[in-house]
Design an enzyme around this catalytic site. Structure first.
Site, short mmCIF file in Angstrom:
data_model
loop_
_atom_site.label_atom_id
_atom_site.label_comp_id
_atom_site.label_asym_id
_atom_site.label_seq_id
_atom_site.Cartn_x
_atom_site.Cartn_y
_atom_site.Cartn_z
N MET A 19 0.85 -1.20 0.00
CA MET A 19 0.00 0.00 0.00
C MET A 19 0.88 1.24 0.00
SD MET A 19 -3.43 -0.95 2.05
CE MET A 19 -2.86 -0.67 3.70
N HIS A 37 8.82 1.27 3.79
CA HIS A 37 9.88 1.33 4.80
C HIS A 37 10.79 0.13 4.60
CE1 HIS A 37 7.44 -1.74 6.65
NE2 HIS A 37 6.43 -0.90 6.74
N HIS A 86 9.22 -3.27 3.79
CA HIS A 86 8.83 -3.49 2.39
C HIS A 86 10.06 -3.76 1.53
CE1 HIS A 86 5.39 -0.77 3.64
NE2 HIS A 86 4.75 -1.81 3.14
N GLN A 131 -10.33 -2.56 2.25
CA GLN A 131 -9.86 -3.26 3.45
C GLN A 131 -9.83 -2.35 4.68
OE1 GLN A 131 -5.93 -4.16 1.46
NE2 GLN A 131 -5.14 -3.89 3.53
O1 PAF Z 1 -0.18 -5.87 3.55
C1 PAF Z 1 -0.61 -4.93 2.84
O2 PAF Z 1 0.03 -3.91 2.66
C2 PAF Z 1 -1.98 -5.05 2.18
O3 PAF Z 1 -2.87 -5.72 3.01
C3 PAF Z 1 -1.92 -5.71 0.78
C4 PAF Z 1 -1.46 -7.15 0.86
C5 PAF Z 1 -1.00 -4.90 -0.11
C6 PAF Z 1 -3.31 -5.70 0.14
O4 PAF Z 1 -3.79 -4.41 -0.02
#
Ligand code: PAF
Length: 285
Positions: free
Chosen positions: A27, A31, A34, A61
């Site tokens: 998303m 950081h 990721h 979500q």
């Molecule tokens: O973990 C995340 O950042 C989110 O839940 C994902 C897997 C990118 C789905 O939007």
């Protein structure tokens, strides 16, 4: 590094991407956690393959009172970081491009998502499963890489892939931490200095609890949960959402402290909800 924002353009391109394709859904607000996922993707793409990262703050979500609007979106900096790591392709669609008007199909996982974060965030994992399904269809990856910090998400994605026969291998990457043990999260930036100073309590309590299990100084999950709650409450700004001792496969509460087990916590500091976990695969580790 190529940048694509249209799902149709991506789908057209996917067929011709050099394989293996290693995919990291994010998303954004990237950081070091990721970046560890992207580094792993580069490894599995093995030189000749393609590394794809999606940057999409997925509205479905987030609950109505959650942080969708204020979620950080430093897109240019994200792209610089990804280019620096040698990412080949960034997919960054708009919400309108991803969800058509009156979209009425959702992907619902009906077992693992009932507990832990799923119990506190109704509908959250429907949003995650739906967007990950769409992203897998668009990117058609051979590998997809997720962080172990979101332990429940990883378990649900593995189940999604198994039950819906996605030809994707899911790879989990260990949690990356700040020097004081706090798990990296885009939401750490919301913490006030006082909250930030107390936030490492999550990791400290999980580590101490794991030691208690290994040394058998607690006898039952109930006793352990009680001890963890009391230890977390030592931080005056911590507001516990849940403390759980669960089976790593089913995510159901464990009746005994026999590994494998996952110790998982969710704690609010002000409006910021932090999660962390530790996995005990055997009594030694
Ligand atoms: O973990 C995340 O950042 C989110 O839940 C994902 C897997 C990118 C789905 O939007």
């Amino acid at each position: 590094m190529r940048l694509i924002d249209s799902p149709a353009d991506l789908q057209r391109l996917t067929r011709s991407l050099p394989r293996p394709v290693a995919f990291v859904p994010t998303m954004g607000a990237l950081h070091r956690g990721h970046l560890a996922l992207v580094t792993r993707a580069k490894e599995v793409a093995a030189g000749s393959g393609t590394t794809v990262v999606s940057v999409f703050v997925n509205p479905t979500q987030f609950g109505p009172n959650e942080d969708f609007q204020r979620y950080p979106r430093p897109f240019e900096q994200d792209c610089e970081k990804l280019a620096g790591l040698g990412c080949d392709l960034v997919f960054a669609p708009s919400a309108e491009a991803m969800y058509r008007p009156y979209a009425s199909v959702i992907v619902h996982e009906s077992s693992l998502s009932r507990t832990l974060c799923g119990a506190s965030r109704p509908g959250h994992f429907d949003g995650v499963c739906t967007v990950v399904t769409k992203l897998f269809h668009l990117v058609q990856p051979d590998f997809a890489i997720f962080g172990q910090k979101d332990f429940q998400q990883l378990a649900i994605i593995r189940r999604l892939v198994r039950d819906l026969d996605f030809p994707v291998e899911i790879i989990g990457v260990p949690t990356v931490r700040e020097a004081d043990g706090l798990a990296m999260s885009s939401r750490n930036d919301y913490l006030s200095p006082e909250e930030r100073a107390q936030a490492p309590i999550l990791h400290q309590v999980l580590e101490a609890a794991a030691t208690r299990v290994r040394e058998k100084t607690v006898l039952s999950p109930d006793q352990l949960v009680k001890w963890m709650r009391a230890a977390l409450e030592e931080a005056p700004l911590a507001n516990i959402d849940y403390v759980a001792v669960a089976d790593p496969e089913t995510l159901e509460a464990k009746p005994t402290l026999t590994p494998p087990l996952v110790l998982a916590v969710a704690v609010y500091f002000g409006r910021t909800r932090l999660i962390d976990n530790t996995l005990l695969e055997s009594i030694d580790g």
